[in-house]
Scaffold this motif. Structure first.
Motif, mmCIF file in Angstrom:
data_model
loop_
_atom_site.group_PDB
_atom_site.id
_atom_site.type_symbol
_atom_site.label_atom_id
_atom_site.label_comp_id
_atom_site.label_asym_id
_atom_site.label_seq_id
_atom_site.Cartn_x
_atom_site.Cartn_y
_atom_site.Cartn_z
ATOM 1 N N ASN A 61 -11.190 40.165 38.774
ATOM 2 C CA ASN A 61 -10.993 38.842 38.944
ATOM 3 C C ASN A 61 -12.362 38.242 38.809
ATOM 4 O OD1 ASN A 61 -8.301 38.357 39.114
ATOM 5 N ND2 ASN A 61 -8.380 38.567 41.274
ATOM 6 N N THR A 62 -12.558 37.026 38.098
ATOM 7 C CA THR A 62 -13.762 36.341 38.299
ATOM 8 C C THR A 62 -13.502 34.816 38.354
ATOM 9 O OG1 THR A 62 -13.557 36.115 35.860
ATOM 10 C CG2 THR A 62 -14.726 37.862 36.351
ATOM 11 N N ASP A 63 -14.512 34.100 38.914
ATOM 12 C CA ASP A 63 -14.554 32.751 38.944
ATOM 13 C C ASP A 63 -14.391 31.848 37.761
ATOM 14 O OD1 ASP A 63 -14.242 32.972 41.823
ATOM 15 O OD2 ASP A 63 -16.269 32.760 42.167
ATOM 16 N N ALA A 64 -15.236 32.446 36.776
ATOM 17 C CA ALA A 64 -15.323 31.376 35.684
ATOM 18 C C ALA A 64 -14.291 32.110 34.493
ATOM 19 C CB ALA A 64 -16.683 31.534 35.055
ATOM 20 N N ALA A 65 -14.199 31.363 33.471
ATOM 21 C CA ALA A 65 -13.497 31.916 32.039
ATOM 22 C C ALA A 65 -14.171 32.953 31.503
ATOM 23 C CB ALA A 65 -12.835 30.781 31.482
ATOM 24 N N VAL A 100 -19.009 44.124 25.625
ATOM 25 C CA VAL A 100 -19.938 42.807 25.610
ATOM 26 C C VAL A 100 -19.045 41.713 26.579
ATOM 27 C CG1 VAL A 100 -20.194 40.795 24.409
ATOM 28 C CG2 VAL A 100 -20.391 43.030 23.156
ATOM 29 N N TYR A 101 -19.863 41.299 27.540
ATOM 30 C CA TYR A 101 -19.636 40.150 28.572
ATOM 31 C C TYR A 101 -19.982 38.865 28.204
ATOM 32 C CZ TYR A 101 -18.932 44.319 31.774
ATOM 33 O OH TYR A 101 -18.792 45.655 32.448
ATOM 34 N N ALA A 102 -19.079 37.837 28.004
ATOM 35 C CA ALA A 102 -19.514 36.699 27.820
ATOM 36 C C ALA A 102 -18.817 35.726 28.687
ATOM 37 C CB ALA A 102 -18.907 36.298 26.464
ATOM 38 N N THR A 103 -19.331 34.573 28.746
ATOM 39 C CA THR A 103 -18.587 33.204 29.724
ATOM 40 C C THR A 103 -18.251 32.211 28.893
ATOM 41 O OG1 THR A 103 -19.885 34.382 31.519
ATOM 42 C CG2 THR A 103 -19.098 32.187 31.693
ATOM 43 N N LEU A 104 -17.422 31.340 29.362
ATOM 44 C CA LEU A 104 -17.111 30.124 28.714
ATOM 45 C C LEU A 104 -17.963 28.919 28.889
ATOM 46 C CD1 LEU A 104 -14.252 28.560 27.294
ATOM 47 C CD2 LEU A 104 -14.021 27.703 29.471
ATOM 48 N N VAL A 105 -18.491 28.479 27.616
ATOM 49 C CA VAL A 105 -19.379 27.533 27.742
ATOM 50 C C VAL A 105 -18.895 25.917 27.206
ATOM 51 C CG1 VAL A 105 -21.406 28.931 27.583
ATOM 52 C CG2 VAL A 105 -20.250 27.877 25.381
ATOM 53 N N LEU A 106 -17.587 26.168 26.872
ATOM 54 C CA LEU A 106 -17.169 24.777 25.920
ATOM 55 C C LEU A 106 -15.452 25.061 25.914
ATOM 56 C CD1 LEU A 106 -17.617 22.082 24.625
ATOM 57 C CD2 LEU A 106 -17.458 23.536 22.620
ATOM 58 N N ALA A 137 -16.079 26.467 56.655
ATOM 59 C CA ALA A 137 -17.166 26.407 55.748
ATOM 60 C C ALA A 137 -16.493 25.810 54.546
ATOM 61 C CB ALA A 137 -17.628 27.673 55.511
ATOM 62 N N PRO A 138 -17.009 24.844 53.695
ATOM 63 C CA PRO A 138 -16.502 24.316 52.378
ATOM 64 C C PRO A 138 -16.215 25.646 51.422
ATOM 65 C CG PRO A 138 -18.702 23.418 52.675
ATOM 66 C CD PRO A 138 -18.407 24.395 54.071
ATOM 67 N N THR A 139 -15.246 25.487 50.652
ATOM 68 C CA THR A 139 -15.022 26.355 49.559
ATOM 69 C C THR A 139 -15.973 25.610 48.479
ATOM 70 O OG1 THR A 139 -12.805 26.991 50.317
ATOM 71 C CG2 THR A 139 -13.351 27.500 47.935
ATOM 72 N N PRO A 140 -16.640 26.770 47.666
ATOM 73 C CA PRO A 140 -17.371 26.157 46.487
ATOM 74 C C PRO A 140 -16.525 25.925 45.492
ATOM 75 C CG PRO A 140 -17.584 28.616 46.731
ATOM 76 C CD PRO A 140 -16.979 27.867 48.179
ATOM 77 N N ASP A 141 -17.001 24.611 44.549
ATOM 78 C CA ASP A 141 -16.197 24.409 43.367
ATOM 79 C C ASP A 141 -16.128 25.565 42.371
ATOM 80 O OD1 ASP A 141 -15.609 21.897 44.674
ATOM 81 O OD2 ASP A 141 -17.312 20.978 43.569
ATOM 82 N N LEU A 142 -15.048 25.757 41.743
ATOM 83 C CA LEU A 142 -15.082 26.840 40.835
ATOM 84 C C LEU A 142 -15.678 26.330 39.394
ATOM 85 C CD1 LEU A 142 -11.759 28.401 41.907
ATOM 86 C CD2 LEU A 142 -13.732 29.408 42.162
ATOM 87 N N PRO A 143 -15.918 27.026 38.561
ATOM 88 C CA PRO A 143 -16.408 26.540 37.206
ATOM 89 C C PRO A 143 -14.914 25.795 36.447
ATOM 90 C CG PRO A 143 -17.309 28.601 37.610
ATOM 91 C CD PRO A 143 -16.140 28.326 38.619
ATOM 92 N N PRO A 144 -15.170 25.055 35.510
ATOM 93 C CA PRO A 144 -13.976 24.294 34.733
ATOM 94 C C PRO A 144 -13.455 25.414 33.913
ATOM 95 C CG PRO A 144 -16.170 23.091 34.099
ATOM 96 C CD PRO A 144 -16.489 24.368 35.255
ATOM 97 N N VAL A 145 -12.383 25.521 33.534
ATOM 98 C CA VAL A 145 -11.678 26.248 32.538
ATOM 99 C C VAL A 145 -10.724 25.285 31.941
ATOM 100 C CG1 VAL A 145 -11.637 28.457 34.149
ATOM 101 C CG2 VAL A 145 -9.679 26.705 34.273
ATOM 102 N N LEU A 146 -10.091 26.142 30.720
ATOM 103 C CA LEU A 146 -9.112 25.765 29.967
ATOM 104 C C LEU A 146 -7.371 25.815 30.286
ATOM 105 C CD1 LEU A 146 -10.852 26.500 26.382
ATOM 106 C CD2 LEU A 146 -10.883 24.391 27.734
ATOM 107 N N GLU A 147 -6.643 25.126 29.973
ATOM 108 C CA GLU A 147 -4.968 25.551 30.347
ATOM 109 C C GLU A 147 -4.815 26.762 29.250
ATOM 110 O OE1 GLU A 147 -2.990 24.075 32.112
ATOM 111 O OE2 GLU A 147 -4.439 22.594 32.814
ATOM 112 N N ALA A 148 -3.815 27.374 29.825
ATOM 113 C CA ALA A 148 -3.244 28.795 29.029
ATOM 114 C C ALA A 148 -3.030 28.272 27.616
ATOM 115 C CB ALA A 148 -2.041 29.288 29.820
ATOM 116 N N SER A 149 -3.384 29.178 26.816
ATOM 117 C CA SER A 149 -2.869 29.002 25.369
ATOM 118 C C SER A 149 -3.517 30.553 24.733
ATOM 119 C CB SER A 149 -3.701 28.040 24.855
ATOM 120 O OG SER A 149 -3.103 27.932 23.309
ATOM 121 N N ILE A 150 -2.340 30.993 24.073
ATOM 122 C CA ILE A 150 -2.432 32.162 23.232
ATOM 123 C C ILE A 150 -3.774 32.467 22.465
ATOM 124 C CG2 ILE A 150 -1.426 34.240 22.009
ATOM 125 C CD1 ILE A 150 -0.188 33.958 24.750
#
Length: 227
Positions: free
Chosen positions: A194-198, A221-227, A68-81
């Motif tokens: 663990n979460t699939d998104a940032a 508070v739970y929030a998800t990366l949008v940009l 079965a195909p693996t679903p694409d993961l949401p885009p994230v940013l590179e590591a930066s403090i």
């Protein structure tokens, strides 16, 4: 300087030690220690042997079927403090300290004086990486005034949280929801797993008990990366 390698995981392993990963100090009126619990589910029992005739061997065509195909993961940013944050709708913001764990496994927390900044838990992903990035802040200060996270309850779904990062970029998160949890029953896996998104977690104290002068709960508070 903290190396960005601390955040290159989707999350971090949850063990008995992480049962203490709750915010235990919240300004002048606070409980000195509090411990949550983590339950590890037991393995399922083996299924009994079948009593009917064994099933025929799979055909060559079935054996060659693609997995079965693996679903694409949401885009994230590179590591930066993360170095600072702002929340425009509640006029909150500060520089971010980078703190880890105490010897007993509980979270280090920012100083609790007036104007104390929030902190990033430096064993969580950096803000914008895949996984839950953890920011901690006080709800009040030692002089009885408001802490940096005093108004988290006013946040609504869709409100923006901006985290400025060491590389000059800004990770923009949208609030999903807020939840109040008893410190004695803190949901470690839900908050830190663990979460699939940032994603982002803002954690402060809540549930002030005037009889004891302590906070019995945490607010998350739970929030998800949008940009």
């Amino acid at each position: 300087m903290i190396s960005a390698k601390n955040g290159r995981r989707r999350g971090f392993a949850v063990s008995a030690a992480t049962a203490l990963l709750i915010l235990t100090a919240c300004g002048a009126q606070t409980s000195p220690e509090s411990t949550g619990t983590t339950t590890t589910p037991s393995s399922s029992a083996s299924a009994p042997a079948p009593t009917s005739a064994p099933a025929p061997a799979p055909t060559a065509e079935a054996s060659a079927a693609s997995p079965a195909p693996t679903p694409d993961l949401p885009p994230v940013l590179e590591a930066s403090i993360p170095v600072s944050f702002t929340i425009p709708t509640i006029d909150a913001g500060s520089d971010l300290l980078a703190l880890g764990l105490r010897e007993n496994g509980s979270l280090e927390v920012p100083p609790d004086g007036p104007g104390a900044p929030a902190s990033w838990y430096n064993q969580s992903p950096t803000s914008g990486e895949r996984g839950p990035s953890i920011l901690l802040g006080h709800v009040n200060a030692t002089d009885g005034g408001p802490g940096v996270f005093a108004d988290l309850r006013a946040l609504k779904p869709g409100d923006e949280i901006n985290v400025i990062r060491e590389d000059g970029s800004t990770a923009v998160f949208a609030v999903d929801r807020g939840e109040q949890y008893e410190k004695a029953n803190f949901p470690t896996l839900e908050v830190y797993g663990n979460t699939d998104a940032a994603e982002l977690r803002l954690i402060t104290c809540d549930g002030y008990n005037p009889d004891t002068g302590e906070f019995d709960d945490n607010y998350v508070v739970y929030a998800t990366l949008v940009l």
